[in-house]
Design an enzyme around this catalytic site. Structure first.
Site, short mmCIF file in Angstrom:
data_model
loop_
_atom_site.label_atom_id
_atom_site.label_comp_id
_atom_site.label_asym_id
_atom_site.label_seq_id
_atom_site.Cartn_x
_atom_site.Cartn_y
_atom_site.Cartn_z
N ALA A 180 0.79 -1.21 0.11
CA ALA A 180 -0.08 0.03 0.16
C ALA A 180 1.07 1.33 0.04
O ALA A 180 0.41 2.23 -0.47
CB ALA A 180 -0.86 -0.06 1.40
N HIS A 181 1.94 1.12 0.67
CA HIS A 181 2.51 2.38 0.80
C HIS A 181 3.53 3.03 -0.34
O HIS A 181 3.90 3.88 -0.38
CB HIS A 181 3.67 2.63 1.94
CG HIS A 181 4.92 1.62 1.96
ND1 HIS A 181 6.12 2.31 1.41
CD2 HIS A 181 5.19 0.53 1.63
CE1 HIS A 181 6.90 1.42 1.27
NE2 HIS A 181 6.67 0.40 1.36
N CYS A 235 23.14 0.74 1.75
CA CYS A 235 24.04 0.97 2.74
C CYS A 235 24.47 -0.05 3.91
O CYS A 235 23.43 -0.74 4.24
CB CYS A 235 23.52 2.36 3.49
SG CYS A 235 23.58 3.63 2.59
#
Length: 380
Positions: free
Chosen positions: A198-199, A321
């Site tokens: 969803a995000h 990272c």
């Protein structure tokens, strides 16, 4: 702030927040309960499922709500693999899957499973001939992203679906970056299972779905009676309602895609003209309309991102990272890009909030900040 990191996440739309609030405050009962409040929650869950199904072209029974795309990916791969015939114990991924998904591939291999990776060509496109060569009678499952999160390159899902069917293998597609940016219809995509989050489309974090074609066997990885016994655990109803609201807002995805492609092309051509050292990866292959993956010579991405931050521009690196610093992107590595160039990778990902004024501002300011870095006799 000019936000150009939509591939990482998107801000929740006001309409999504408005849809979620009443559920948080009023429809808080457990949808598995038989009393009145529980049945209210059950109806809200059913309505959300119906909306997801309508927008994505599937049946409500084919929607399994999860905590996000990562869980959906794991459920699909492990669940389909566990349900496969005894003679099918090999899994095929692409070499440019999301880093988290490739961790699953390594875990399967460490557990003794046969795992193969389909290579990509230097332009980022999947090597279909290599894919065909890898697909034999022992393959249980192919897992492929619909669009790459770094380069934006669109993967040949229809072609891989045909190859998978011919080999008798299931196909799982991670459509996290695709849905909401390109037209999508589960009934026509050819995959047995599709993951989404969803995000990535202006919904809340912590919720996603696995679309599982009716009749396809799947062994649940979290036991419980919820989601028709395929994913145990009390459903996160407010977030699910938010996911449905975000999908319902999409409208005509093609119109927004055309708008973003125009802005992306203007950004790339402007940067290449102002800074001739600019190189854009995958510029001439089918890709997401809002994704631009580039480098400015071999300028360190950390330096570039610092200067972007000065301008109030949010972008991202193509590197992952780690505690020891930055590592070159595995996607660019799979494309054969040298490490020094990969460590210069910058990703601009445009979205619903991006305007022509944003692009113009960036073109008017960023070259002046970067140009002195190519001339050591001038102060940056």
């Amino acid at each position: 702030m000019i936000y150009l990191d939509h591939n990482a996440t998107t801000p929740p739309a006001p309409e999504v927040l408005a849809a979620m609030l009443p559920v948080l405050s009023d429809v808080w009962a457990n949808s598995s309960s038989q009393h009145g409040p529980g049945q209210d929650a059950k109806r809200a869950l059913g309505a959300a499922r119906a909306t997801v199904a309508r927008v994505l072209g599937c049946k409500p029974a084919e929607v399994i709500f999860t905590s996000g795309a990562t869980e959906a990916n794991h459920l699909a791969v492990r669940g389909l693999l566990a349900a496969a015939a005894p003679g099918r114990r090999r899994v095929v991924f692409s070499s440019v899957e999301h880093a988290g998904h490739l961790r699953l591939a390594r875990a399967l291999r460490d557990a003794g499973m046969a795992v193969d990776l389909i290579p990509v060509r230097p332009d980022g496109q999947l090597d279909l001939a290599a894919a065909q060569a890898l697909l034999g009678p022992d393959v249980a499952l192919v897992s492929l992203m619909a669009a790459n999160n770094e380069t934006g390159v669109l993967m040949p899902v229809a072609e891989v679906a045909e190859l998978s069917r011919a080999a008798g293998a299931r196909l799982h597609v991670d459509a996290t970056q695709f849905i909401g940016k390109q037209p999508f219809d589960f009934s026509r995509c050819g995959a047995d299972a599709v993951s989404l989050s969803a995000h990535k489309l202006h919904g809340p974090k912590g919720v996603g779905a696995l679309l599982l074609r009716q009749g396809v066997a799947l062994v649940p990885q979290t036991l419980g009676s919820q989601e028709r016994g395929r994913r145990g655990g009390t459903e996160n109803l407010p977030a699910i309602v938010g996911l449905a609201a975000a999908l319902d807002l999409l409208g005509d995805v093609s119109l927004e895609a055309a708008r973003l492609a125009t802005l992306r092309d203007a950004l790339e051509s402007g940067l290449c003209q102002a800074l001739p050292a600019t190189h854009v990866w995958c510029q001439n292959v089918p890709r997401l309309p809002g994704t631009s993956y580039l480098r400015f010579g071999t300028l360190s991405v950390d330096v570039v991102l610092q200067r972007l931050d000065r301008l109030g521009v949010a972008a991202s690196s193509g590197a992952a990272c780690s505690s020891g610093g930055s590592e070159p992107s595995h996607v660019l590595g799979a494309m054969g890009v040298p490490a020094d160039e990969a460590l210069a990778a910058v990703r601009f990902s445009l979205g619903r909030s991006t305007t022509l004024a944003n692009v113009t501002t960036l073109l008017n300011t960023l070259p002046a900040l970067l140009e002195p870095l190519f001339n050591p006799t001038r102060n940056p």
